[in-house]
Every structure is written in structure tokens, then in C-alpha cells.
Design a protein around this motif. Structure first.
Motif, PDB file in Angstrom:
ATOM      1  N   GLU A  28      -3.963   9.327 -18.274  1.00  0.00           N
ATOM      2  CA  GLU A  28      -4.919   8.574 -17.459  1.00  0.00           C
ATOM      3  C   GLU A  28      -5.704   7.589 -18.316  1.00  0.00           C
ATOM      4  O   GLU A  28      -5.952   6.444 -17.911  1.00  0.00           O
ATOM      5  N   ALA A  29      -6.087   8.034 -19.515  1.00  0.00           N
ATOM      6  CA  ALA A  29      -6.805   7.134 -20.426  1.00  0.00           C
ATOM      7  C   ALA A  29      -5.921   5.960 -20.837  1.00  0.00           C
ATOM      8  O   ALA A  29      -6.381   4.816 -20.926  1.00  0.00           O
ATOM      9  N   SER A  31      -3.566   4.697 -19.040  1.00  0.00           N
ATOM     10  CA  SER A  31      -3.494   3.818 -17.867  1.00  0.00           C
ATOM     11  C   SER A  31      -4.724   2.920 -17.793  1.00  0.00           C
ATOM     12  O   SER A  31      -4.622   1.727 -17.466  1.00  0.00           O
ATOM     13  N   ARG A  32      -5.886   3.498 -18.113  1.00  0.00           N
ATOM     14  CA  ARG A  32      -7.109   2.683 -18.111  1.00  0.00           C
ATOM     15  C   ARG A  32      -7.062   1.624 -19.211  1.00  0.00           C
ATOM     16  O   ARG A  32      -7.565   0.508 -19.032  1.00  0.00           O
ATOM     17  N   LEU A  35      -4.986  -1.140 -17.892  1.00  0.00           N
ATOM     18  CA  LEU A  35      -5.723  -1.879 -16.867  1.00  0.00           C
ATOM     19  C   LEU A  35      -6.796  -2.765 -17.499  1.00  0.00           C
ATOM     20  O   LEU A  35      -6.987  -3.923 -17.086  1.00  0.00           O
ATOM     21  N   THR A  36      -7.481  -2.236 -18.508  1.00  0.00           N
ATOM     22  CA  THR A  36      -8.506  -3.032 -19.194  1.00  0.00           C
ATOM     23  C   THR A  36      -7.883  -4.230 -19.897  1.00  0.00           C
ATOM     24  O   THR A  36      -8.446  -5.334 -19.895  1.00  0.00           O
ATOM     25  N   GLN A 152     -14.952  -0.813 -23.666  1.00  0.00           N
ATOM     26  CA  GLN A 152     -14.333   0.123 -22.732  1.00  0.00           C
ATOM     27  C   GLN A 152     -12.928   0.489 -23.188  1.00  0.00           C
ATOM     28  O   GLN A 152     -12.502   1.647 -23.094  1.00  0.00           O
ATOM     29  N   ASN A 153     -12.226  -0.504 -23.708  1.00  0.00           N
ATOM     30  CA  ASN A 153     -10.877  -0.256 -24.207  1.00  0.00           C
ATOM     31  C   ASN A 153     -10.901   0.722 -25.379  1.00  0.00           C
ATOM     32  O   ASN A 153     -10.075   1.640 -25.462  1.00  0.00           O
ATOM     33  N   ASP A 156     -11.547   4.234 -24.110  1.00  0.00           N
ATOM     34  CA  ASP A 156     -10.355   4.810 -23.475  1.00  0.00           C
ATOM     35  C   ASP A 156      -9.304   5.197 -24.510  1.00  0.00           C
ATOM     36  O   ASP A 156      -8.644   6.234 -24.381  1.00  0.00           O
ATOM     37  N   SER A 160      -7.939   8.877 -25.144  1.00  0.00           N
ATOM     38  CA  SER A 160      -6.509   9.170 -25.093  1.00  0.00           C
ATOM     39  C   SER A 160      -6.056   9.901 -26.349  1.00  0.00           C
ATOM     40  O   SER A 160      -5.330  10.898 -26.278  1.00  0.00           O
TER      41      SER A 160
END
Length: 235
Positions: A28-29, A31-32, A35-36, A152-153, A156, A160
Motif C-alpha cells: 500500500e505504501a 502504491s502511495r 501515486l505521489t 510525503q513520498n 511513504d 514501505s
């Protein structure tokens, strides 16, 4: 033995569930992170198109070349598409709202300057300075958004990495637990084998003892019967 195995199986199941949850959190991390990165790419594309629009609008104001006008209109449409994508993808971000608002303000002011140039009006120095101030404000807001997305990246990515490291630890614990259960099972089987062997030996010994007792009794009875027979014959 059964309680030990049941407890061990429960530990294995719990460890597997924990491993699955940690792996899911890591995915999930990731994936974020993806997305970021996509959001960052959209923001950077908007910054590039804004710079192109500013350059084209100034070129048109100087040359009045219709080609510049066509290029500006096309770039303005691309900018609005960029803004629509950013607004749809990145929500609940005050910095993004300010960035979008300033971008729209800058494009609107460029369009005003384009219309003035089309009417043949001379571009005033004050207008150029105002346009530059809007773009400078936009550039500052772009940097702020970029920093936010980068932070934010990083968060994440760290999450992860942490999740996958925890998954590795859980996997090691799972392997150790499985090995311990295997050793316990082997040890218990060996104990049961030795116990069965000892019981068999005791049964064999008891059988031999009973056979000897039966043989002795039979011999005694045979001797007694012979003695009684001799006594009767003597009488």
C-alpha cells in the motif's frame, strides 16, 4: 503433545497473518509512492506549460504573429486540462488549491494581455510587472507543493521499507517457529517410539515368563500324574 502442536499451529497462523498484514502495508505504501510520483509529474507538467504560455504571450505581444496566438490558445487549453487533472487527483490540499487558483489567475491575465495586443494596444510596463509578480507567486507555490509531495513520498518510502523489514523479521520468526515445532514433533515421536519399544520388550518378557510358568506347571502336573499312576499300580 497435542496441546503443544495446537499451540504451535496457532503461533504459525498468527505469524502468517501478521506477515500478510505487514506485506499488505508495504504494498500500500508503494502504491502511495507511485501515486505521489504521478501527482508530482502533473504539477511539474503544469509548471512547464505555464512557463511556455508566459513566453508565448510575450512573443505575441512583441511580434503580433498569429502563430504565437494559436500556440498560446493551445497551451492555455493544455494548462486547463492539467489543472483539471490536478484538482481531481489531489484533494483536500490547501497548497494545491492556492496553486490552481494562482495558475488560473495567471492564465486569465495572460489572455487579457493577448486580447490587448490583438487590439493593437501597447503593452505597458506595469502590466508586464504584474504578470511577472503573478508568475513569481505561482513559482513559489509550485515549490511549496513540490516540497510537500517530496516529503510525503519520503514518508511513504520509509513506511514501505519498514513494513518489508518487519515482514522479513516475521518470516524469520515463522521459520524458527516451524523448525522448533518440527524438532518437538521429532523428539516426541522418538519418545513414543522408545516407549512403544520398551512396552513391547516388557510384553515379550512377560510372555516368556508366562510360558516358563506354564511349562513348569505342566511338568509338575505330569510328574504328579505319573506318581499317582505308579501309586495306583502298586496298590
Amino acid at each position: 503433545m497435542h496441546l503443544t502442536l495446537a499451540f504451535g499451529i496457532a503461533i504459525l497462523i498468527a505469524t502468517l497473518v501478521a506477515s500478510y498484514m505487514q506485506a499488505s502495508a508495504g504494498l500500500e505504501a508503494l502504491s502511495r509512492v507511485a501515486l505521489t510520483n504521478l501527482h508530482t509529474d502533473h504539477v511539474d507538467q503544469l509548471r512547464l506549460h505555464m512557463a511556455q504560455a508566459q513566453s508565448i504571450s510575450r512573443g505575441y505581444a512583441i511580434t503580433r504573429d498569429p502563430e504565437y496566438l494559436d500556440r498560446f490558445n493551445a497551451t492555455a487549453r493544455v494548462i486547463r486540462d492539467d489543472i483539471q487533472s490536478i484538482s481531481a487527483d489531489i484533494k483536500d490540499e490547501i497548497a494545491i488549491d492556492r496553486l490552481v487558483k494562482t495558475a488560473l489567475e495567471s492564465v486569465a491575465y495572460m489572455e487579457i494581455q493577448i486580447r490587448r495586443a490583438t487590439r493593437g494596444e501597447t503593452q505597458e510596463k506595469q502590466s508586464v510587472l504584474h504578470s511577472s509578480r503573478i508568475m513569481a507567486r505561482y513559482a513559489a507555490e509550485h515549490r511549496a507543493v513540490r516540497r510537500t509531495l517530496t516529503m510525503q513520498n519520503m514518508i511513504d518510502v520509509r513506511q514501505s521499507v519498514t513494513s518489508f523489514r518487519q515482514t522479513q523479521i516475521v518470516t524469520v520468526v515463522l521459520a524458527v517457529a516451524a523448525l522448533v515445532l518440527l524438532l518437538l514433533a521429532i523428539t516426541e515421536n522418538q519418545k513414543q517410539y522408545r516407549l512403544r519399544r520398551k512396552i513391547n520388550q516388557m510384553l515379550v518378557a512377560e510372555k516368556d515368563n508366562l510360558e516358563r510358568m506354564v511349562s513348569d506347571r505342566t511338568a509338575e502336573l505330569t510328574t504328579l500324574a505319573s506318581y499317582l499312576t505308579e501309586v495306583r499300580e502298586t496298590e
